[in-house]
Design an enzyme around this catalytic site. Sequence first.
Site, PDB file in Angstrom:
ATOM      1  CG  PHE A   1     -38.942  56.948  -6.263  1.00  0.00           C
ATOM      2  CD1 PHE A   1     -38.827  58.014  -5.382  1.00  0.00           C
ATOM      3  CD2 PHE A   1     -38.065  56.886  -7.341  1.00  0.00           C
ATOM      4  CE1 PHE A   1     -37.866  59.001  -5.573  1.00  0.00           C
ATOM      5  CE2 PHE A   1     -37.108  57.870  -7.550  1.00  0.00           C
ATOM      6  CZ  PHE A   1     -37.019  58.929  -6.664  1.00  0.00           C
TER       7      PHE A   1
ATOM      8  CE  LYS B   1     -44.435  47.775 -11.227  1.00  0.00           C
ATOM      9  NZ  LYS B   1     -43.469  48.326 -10.225  1.00  0.00           N
TER      10      LYS B   1
ATOM     11  CD  GLU C   1     -39.340  48.362  -7.913  1.00  0.00           C
ATOM     12  OE1 GLU C   1     -40.350  48.928  -8.377  1.00  0.00           O
ATOM     13  OE2 GLU C   1     -38.300  48.181  -8.580  1.00  0.00           O
TER      14      GLU C   1
ATOM     15  CB  SER D   1     -36.167  56.304 -15.721  1.00  0.00           C
ATOM     16  OG  SER D   1     -36.371  54.927 -16.004  1.00  0.00           O
TER      17      SER D   1
ATOM     18  CB  CYS E   1     -40.721  64.663 -13.964  1.00  0.00           C
ATOM     19  SG  CYS E   1     -42.458  65.061 -13.791  1.00  0.00           S
TER      20      CYS E   1
ATOM     21  CD  GLU F   1     -34.732  62.524 -14.487  1.00  0.00           C
ATOM     22  OE1 GLU F   1     -34.697  61.340 -14.863  1.00  0.00           O
ATOM     23  OE2 GLU F   1     -35.795  63.140 -14.262  1.00  0.00           O
TER      24      GLU F   1
END
Length: 484
Positions: free
Chosen positions: A149, A173, A176, A226, A281, A375
């Site tokens: 995201f 893909k 969402e 992740s 990240c 994280e």
Amino acid sequence: MKYPTVTNFINGEYGAANGQLLDVYSPLNGDLISKVPLSSAEVVDQAVIAAQQAFPDWAKTPTKERVQVFYQYKYLLDKHLDELAALITEENGKTIEEAKAEIKKSIEVTEFACSLPQLTSGEVEQVSKGVECRSEYHPLGVVVSITPFNFPNMVPNWTIPNALALGNTMILKPSEQVPLSANRVADLLAEAGLPKGVFNVVHGSREAVEALCDHPGIKAITFVGSTKVAKIVYRRATANLKRALTLGGAKNHLIVLPDANEEMTASNVAASMSGCAGQRCMAASVMIAVGPVDGIIEKLCEEARKIIPGKNLGGIISKEAKERIEGYITEAEAQGAKILVDGRGVVVEGKENGYYVGPTVIDYVTPDMRIAREEVFGPVLSIIRVSSVDEAIEIENSSNYGNAAAVFTQSGGLARYVAERVSAGMIGVNIGVPVPREPFSFGGWNESKFGSGDITGKSSIEFWTKLKKTTTKWNPEAKTNWMS
Ligand code: NAD
């Protein structure tokens, strides 16, 4: 709802929504802005068929011709910069400036893709008298890019221009949580002249990802997200004999030495921990303060206080993520850490339902605390105090992750000492966000990446292609059959 329900993009057309629908909320104000389909294996199959049908013609098109689409695409990204940035801000919550910076990186990656004809001409050599060996890059076929995201435009573009310019056809893909930007990318690629079926978008989550990992028509999968899911996708894709490169999470350490330039260090560290609300990240998560660096910490807190949620600090992707981040801060406080700047409980006027966490600086964190190891993915900086450089390196090395690490010092010798010993793929010296720029490639070490090579730059060429090696002999007079 501001936007109609998102639909999949297959073979150049937007199809009807398929399967269960998921609500999409804007982090800016908590408004429901759209709905996204959670596509099934059946939809994945339709997309694979479209991409398979488009592959032979696209693969046969010379690279020089293929990249013409990307010259046009780069122009369109630039032309639509403001509109694309506004959409990213709406669905992801980051500031307009951050969204524009993300698109500029997409443009840089696209420029690199336009240079691929120069980098993939192959090799030829006379290996013995009258015998020639040549190598050529060939595309793999249908490939997949699964994205997170936090960079709705840039991370898809890490893979799209390079994979397609090298002759593959693709299924994206997207996350969402940010489906709208992905469809705008599809629009612009079509407008740039990309033939139907070369690029397809399948929306969804776990079910779609599992179907992509299992589909026998897919040759390679990249994933960014992740570490938990990076491991799942890597294992499943490779078990199905696909090439895979999966990038995971991060826990980046910035080592600050007492001789570091105060102003530059404070502003770099503050920008690194708070940019994109810490949801990147490459964000600074732990600052390891070596010896007496209180002046820097004081300035850093001053800088952090200038970062205002809803103004120069964007939102957090969801209500759950906001609560998770605040939970880490509260737990660290209960364990004895000292909160120097507290971003909990922030409410932005006029955006009371938005998801915001203010910049947070926590001192006297110890390496065993959960906040020091996991994280957090929010604008939160933990400070761990140590008395030697080696102690700092030991803490950095003990992390499971290894995306980025940085050192702040005026000493070239010490900078090199640290850079050589930290265990991370991307190192900064006096830089808080050491993202390599093209043609250098992007990728971490340890549990921040699974698979070989990197996802962008020159390293990605190997991932998206296979080599054909041809040995030729045109001298019948040479009597030897081998090594003539
Ligand atoms: P995520 O792992 O939750 O989701 C990433 C993708 O995986 C999405 O497309 C999602 O639909 C899919 N997914 C989620 N759960 C799944 C499951 N159980 N099975 C199969 N697919 C699943 O990540 P996110 O929250 O969207 O993104 C944030 C994470 O991404 C952070 O950990 C961040 O560090 C990481 N990230 C890493 C890099 C890098 O370069 N290493 C870059 C950007 C983001």
